[in-house]
Design an enzyme around this catalytic site. Structure first.
Site, short mmCIF file in Angstrom:
data_model
loop_
_atom_site.label_atom_id
_atom_site.label_comp_id
_atom_site.label_asym_id
_atom_site.label_seq_id
_atom_site.Cartn_x
_atom_site.Cartn_y
_atom_site.Cartn_z
NE ARG A 1 52.37 28.39 -80.04
CZ ARG A 1 51.50 28.26 -81.03
NH1 ARG A 1 50.84 27.12 -81.23
NH2 ARG A 1 51.32 29.26 -81.88
CG ASP A 2 53.36 27.92 -84.62
OD1 ASP A 2 52.73 26.87 -84.82
OD2 ASP A 2 53.12 28.98 -85.21
CG HIS B 1 52.24 33.86 -86.91
ND1 HIS B 1 53.03 33.33 -85.91
CD2 HIS B 1 51.74 32.80 -87.60
CE1 HIS B 1 53.02 31.99 -86.01
NE2 HIS B 1 52.24 31.66 -87.03
CG HIS C 1 52.29 29.43 -91.57
ND1 HIS C 1 51.99 28.16 -91.16
CD2 HIS C 1 52.21 30.18 -90.44
CE1 HIS C 1 51.72 28.13 -89.87
NE2 HIS C 1 51.84 29.35 -89.41
CB CYS D 1 47.92 25.40 -87.47
SG CYS D 1 46.38 25.53 -86.54
CG ASN E 1 55.53 28.88 -87.98
OD1 ASN E 1 54.67 29.73 -87.88
ND2 ASN E 1 55.52 27.77 -87.26
#
Lengths: 303, 303
Positions: free
Chosen positions: A13-14, A206, A208, A239, A248
């Protein structure tokens, strides 16, 4: 402290979302299969979002259908609004990850709502979750905002309170959207959040690696008692509403780190690295992480 | 805990040494000047070693002479043996950094002596140090060896004992030569080393980012009470006797991290980054770090 960490692989996804050129659905499924075969058992598989805003994720239903057949795979799907949550549930999603930002500007940029409106929407969403399905709350800009800089802990804690009241059974993920938080603040915010919200039992982090804090912050979260941590194979990701926030933390860097620390993720590192190397070669991908290259150097020398 | 960290910039030695094509001495001096102007006040400036083994550092005396004129700059020079220490002292060195490895194989590869022979040599060296000069001991492979893997804490502690007895006033730097140590072991080895050697008052940490642990381990050392940490601008560096071990942690990543944590290094980040960008462009350089690129992305967006 438990000796088991749950890695949430957010690459599909990300990671994929950050890549401009459309990845053929078939290629995505191959990479998802490689991740599964490497032992990944939790994945943010896709997002149900506006396909005009994020054409890369227009194949969400196909991803979800493919993944549904995999035993013991917990596949969460991101949903930014009630409407998209309804689409995800109709497509068979059993784990919904709702996202909202502490920062007003970031939330407006991301979902065109104020944080308070998103909190209300989370309440509506919680009522929709089918029996047996799981709910996660991704709290973006929990530490830092790309527009406003450092987010005061008080602001994050104030927003958490009504969210926990709505669904204490949910998993609450504090997200470092920009990569600019340092490990001291990761630890202190988790300590404060858990103290203030004793009914919430499930927490996640979460982070980065944009500023080199990826591994450091994950270890800080782990030391603070957090055993669910997001990462992306090959460090894919970013993002679209957080300028400069690429990267990430790489799943292979976390698996390597935690394995060395005697903490098991159940993931096979060589297989994961094989998947990550293919992901890093996707056209248009920007990638990160160190362990892929470090182990390649060692393999070359051994040969 | 003090709020001041002392960064030891090792790029002019550890970094330049890892670069194959000879860097003109004039270029080295320009980069050293940029580092000094950025506020670097401690530097591993060069090494007195065999010029046939390390031709890149054949200009050690010129470096030392240039640096001697800079107010308040503490310039240490690496010396792997008594003979080279004598050369360094004759050239005016006021801060000698002796190196030996816990690992027998690594020490033999590096200086062709057993660790016990190097301990004896450190004893001889300690007698030579001129009044007012400083002494550092770099303990390589203190955590992990490129040939033998994890080094037991007991082996490092056993070697430290006679070294501390020889010169308790020296600074003892535990070095992660391979980059494979994780923050839990950094913290525990420093705790054990300090407990076992109360007469040693000065400790330092030297880490690599090869496996993504650079920032994480530096923060772990800091949290364990270590306030002297080595790093290299642009992440230049490696060890010719540690296959695959490229990449000291980048000075700019540490300065950024500690600044965010409210810890002062006295170093001006934009100036340091300007120096690091030039260093990363040296022909033959392999480099690392994240903060240079992260800030460049932000600058582009702002523009």
């Amino acid at each position: 402290m438990s000796n088991i960490i749950e890695i949430v692989e957010v690459g599909p996804r990300d990671g994929f979302q950050s890549i401009g050129p459309l990845i053929p659905t078939k290629r995505k499924l191959e990479l998802v299969d490689m991740l599964y075969d490497a032992g990944i058992r939790r994945m943010e598989a896709t997002a149900f979002v506006s396909t005009s805003a994020v054409p890369q994720l227009a194949d969400a239903a196909a991803l979800l259908e493919h993944i549904a057949g995999k035993p013991d795979l917990d596949a969460q799907v991101l949903v930014p609004s009630l409407r998209h949550a309804e689409r995800a549930i109709a497509a068979g999603a059993t784990h919904l990850a709702f996202v909202l930002s502490v920062s007003e500007k970031h939330n407006k940029g991301n979902v065109r709502r104020s944080p308070a409106e998103s909190v209300h929407e989370f309440g509506e969403l919680a009522k929709l979750v089918p029996a047996g399905a799981r709910l996660r709350l991704n709290l973006a800009t929990a530490f830092d905002c790309p527009f406003d800089g450092a987010v005061p802990a008080a602001a994050t804690l104030a927003l958490l309170e009504p969210l926990v009241a709505i669904a204490p059974e949910a998993e609450f993920c504090l997200c470092d959207t920009t990569g600019r938080v340092t490990p001291d603040r990761v630890a202190s915010l988790f300590d404060a959040a858990r103290d203030a919200n004793p009914t919430a039992q499930r927490w996640a982090f979460h982070g980065h690696d944009t500023y080199g804090q990826g591994v450091s912050n994950a270890v800080a979260a782990w030391n603070a008692g957090i055993n669910v941590i997001d990462s992306s194979f090959a460090g894919l990701g970013g993002c679209p509403f957080a300028p400069g926030a690429t990267g990430n933390v790489a799943t292979e860097d976390l698996v390597w780190t935690f394995t060395e620390m005697g903490v098991s993720s159940g993931i096979d590192l060589p297989r994961l690295i094989a998947a990550a190397r293919e992901a890093a070669e996707l056209p248009g991908a920007s990638f990160g992480g160190r362990v892929r290259d470090a182990l390649r150097a060692r393999t070359r020398i051994a040969a």
